[in-house]
Design a protein around this motif. Structure first.
Motif, PDB file in Angstrom:
ATOM      1  N   PRO A  87       0.818  -1.214   0.000  1.00  0.00           N
ATOM      2  CA  PRO A  87       0.000   0.000   0.000  1.00  0.00           C
ATOM      3  C   PRO A  87       0.849   1.260   0.000  1.00  0.00           C
ATOM      4  CG  PRO A  87       0.174  -0.835   2.227  1.00  0.00           C
ATOM      5  CD  PRO A  87       0.972  -1.775   1.359  1.00  0.00           C
ATOM      6  N   TYR A  88       2.186   1.099   0.120  1.00  0.00           N
ATOM      7  CA  TYR A  88       3.080   2.255   0.216  1.00  0.00           C
ATOM      8  C   TYR A  88       3.475   2.743  -1.174  1.00  0.00           C
ATOM      9  CZ  TYR A  88       3.544   0.686   5.066  1.00  0.00           C
ATOM     10  OH  TYR A  88       3.285   0.305   6.360  1.00  0.00           O
ATOM     11  N   MET A  89       3.027   3.938  -1.514  1.00  0.00           N
ATOM     12  CA  MET A  89       3.301   4.472  -2.842  1.00  0.00           C
ATOM     13  C   MET A  89       4.795   4.728  -3.061  1.00  0.00           C
ATOM     14  SD  MET A  89       0.401   4.600  -4.428  1.00  0.00           S
ATOM     15  CE  MET A  89      -1.268   4.230  -3.910  1.00  0.00           C
ATOM     16  N   ASP A  90       5.540   5.017  -1.990  1.00  0.00           N
ATOM     17  CA  ASP A  90       6.966   5.276  -2.164  1.00  0.00           C
ATOM     18  C   ASP A  90       7.713   4.006  -2.586  1.00  0.00           C
ATOM     19  OD1 ASP A  90       6.363   4.303   0.458  1.00  0.00           O
ATOM     20  OD2 ASP A  90       8.386   4.807   1.097  1.00  0.00           O
ATOM     21  N   GLU A  91       7.141   2.833  -2.289  1.00  0.00           N
ATOM     22  CA  GLU A  91       7.772   1.584  -2.701  1.00  0.00           C
ATOM     23  C   GLU A  91       7.501   1.268  -4.172  1.00  0.00           C
ATOM     24  OE1 GLU A  91       6.612  -1.495   0.015  1.00  0.00           O
ATOM     25  OE2 GLU A  91       7.957  -0.782   1.592  1.00  0.00           O
ATOM     26  N   ALA A  92       6.507   1.924  -4.754  1.00  0.00           N
ATOM     27  CA  ALA A  92       6.182   1.676  -6.162  1.00  0.00           C
ATOM     28  C   ALA A  92       7.375   1.993  -7.057  1.00  0.00           C
ATOM     29  CB  ALA A  92       4.976   2.510  -6.576  1.00  0.00           C
ATOM     30  N   GLY A  93       8.080   3.067  -6.725  1.00  0.00           N
ATOM     31  CA  GLY A  93       9.230   3.475  -7.534  1.00  0.00           C
ATOM     32  C   GLY A  93      10.401   2.524  -7.455  1.00  0.00           C
ATOM     33  N   LEU A  94      10.353   1.551  -6.547  1.00  0.00           N
ATOM     34  CA  LEU A  94      11.430   0.580  -6.392  1.00  0.00           C
ATOM     35  C   LEU A  94      11.228  -0.644  -7.276  1.00  0.00           C
ATOM     36  CD1 LEU A  94      11.727   0.711  -2.482  1.00  0.00           C
ATOM     37  CD2 LEU A  94      13.057   2.001  -4.157  1.00  0.00           C
TER      38      LEU A  94
END
Length: 302
Positions: free
Chosen positions: A190-197
């Protein structure tokens, strides 16, 4: 070649549509992220693809194997780490790992190289009961158990939920090394900051996929100009900004609001002047680039 193929899968719980006509493909050797909030359908899709639940319609394949007809063979080649810690809490760290190795017809010694890096971080706790571990240690133990039989595809359902920021970073570094060993990683978060990973990802909302692509591709599609704006008091400012002509949307992001606007109808200076004229204090604004969360909000509005 695709490691995972999902074709028109749907699943309902009585009158609730948990997954709606989802089609996705995950390439061999990539980290693919399923990104969305709680209740979006991520866990349901993972349970279907890991052969723990039957879909109402559609079909799927793991490494070419059908998720219904070939479920026994699929369970031998995948690793699955569910969102909730589901290991035996009364068993020690070592006993849990040995148990899962035995279940898959192997031994820790036989596949030690596959888990060596992760296991080395919890080895000093090998006699401690799993239920007594910290969140970060539980996470690493669960990952060891999911990898002990050397799977081809690894399913991780919200693996960093409830884990501190340092452990989250360490976990993603481990995922990169797991990927480098040739394992395909399908991870939900659910963490959008992890999407970029992730190498590629799918954004999911209310059981439907609203966009797919690399992080750069999704951000590049964002259609509006974007501002960050602050002022006092913040919540009344948010409501006021949403009323302005030319403003497409405005959402609170941490200590500022992210405001999408149409440059054909208004400009940054006009927005700032309107906020000041409405009586808000200490108003500042600046142009920003959209992130994955901005894109998710914009797509959700559509």
């Amino acid at each position: 070649m695709n490691a995972i193929e999902i074709e028109h899968i749907s699943k309902n719980y009585k009158t609730v549509a948990a997954v709606r006509d989802i089609s996705l493909s995950v390439k061999e050797g990539e980290i693919f992220g399923l990104i969305g909030p709680d209740g979006a359908g991520k866990t349901t899709l993972f349970r279907i693809m890991t052969t723990l639940m039957l879909a109402d319609s559609g079909n799927g394949r793991i490494c070419g194997l059908d998720i219904v007809k070939d479920y026994v063979r699929i369970r031998q080649i995948i690793g699955y780490m569910p969102g909730r810690f589901s290991l035996y809490q009364d068993l020690s760290v070592q006993e849990n790992i040995d148990f899962f190795a035995t279940m898959f017809g192997t031994t820790v010694q036989e596949n030690y190289e596959n888990i060596r890096e992760i296991y080395s971080q919890i080895e000093s706790f090998r006699k401690r009961k799993a239920g007594k571990l910290s969140g970060g240690m539980k996470q690493k133990l669960a990952l060891c158990c999911a990898l002990v039989h050397k799977p081809s595809v690894l399913f991780l359902d919200e693996p960093t939920t409830g884990v501190d920021a340092v452990s989250r970073k360490d976990f993603w570094n481990m995922l990169y090394r797991i990927k480098a060993s040739g394992v395909t990683v399908f991870v939900s978060t659910p963490y959008m900051d992890e999407a970029g990973l992730c190498d590629r990802m799918a954004l999911i909302r209310q059981g439907s996929i609203i966009d797919t692509g690399t992080p750069a591709e999704i951000v590049a599609k964002y259609p509006y100009a974007l501002l960050a704006i602050k002022g006092t008091p913040m919540y009344p400012l948010l409501k006021e900004l949403r009323k302005l002509d030319g403003v497409i949307s405005c959402f609170s992001f941490g200590d500022s609001h992210h405001l999408a606007y149409d440059p054909q109808k208004t400009q940054k200076e006009n927005i700032l002047a309107a906020a000041v004229a409405a009586g808000f204090k200490d108003c500042t604004t600046w142009e920003i680039k959209p992130g994955i969360e901005d894109c998710f909000m914009q797509l959700s509005e559509q």
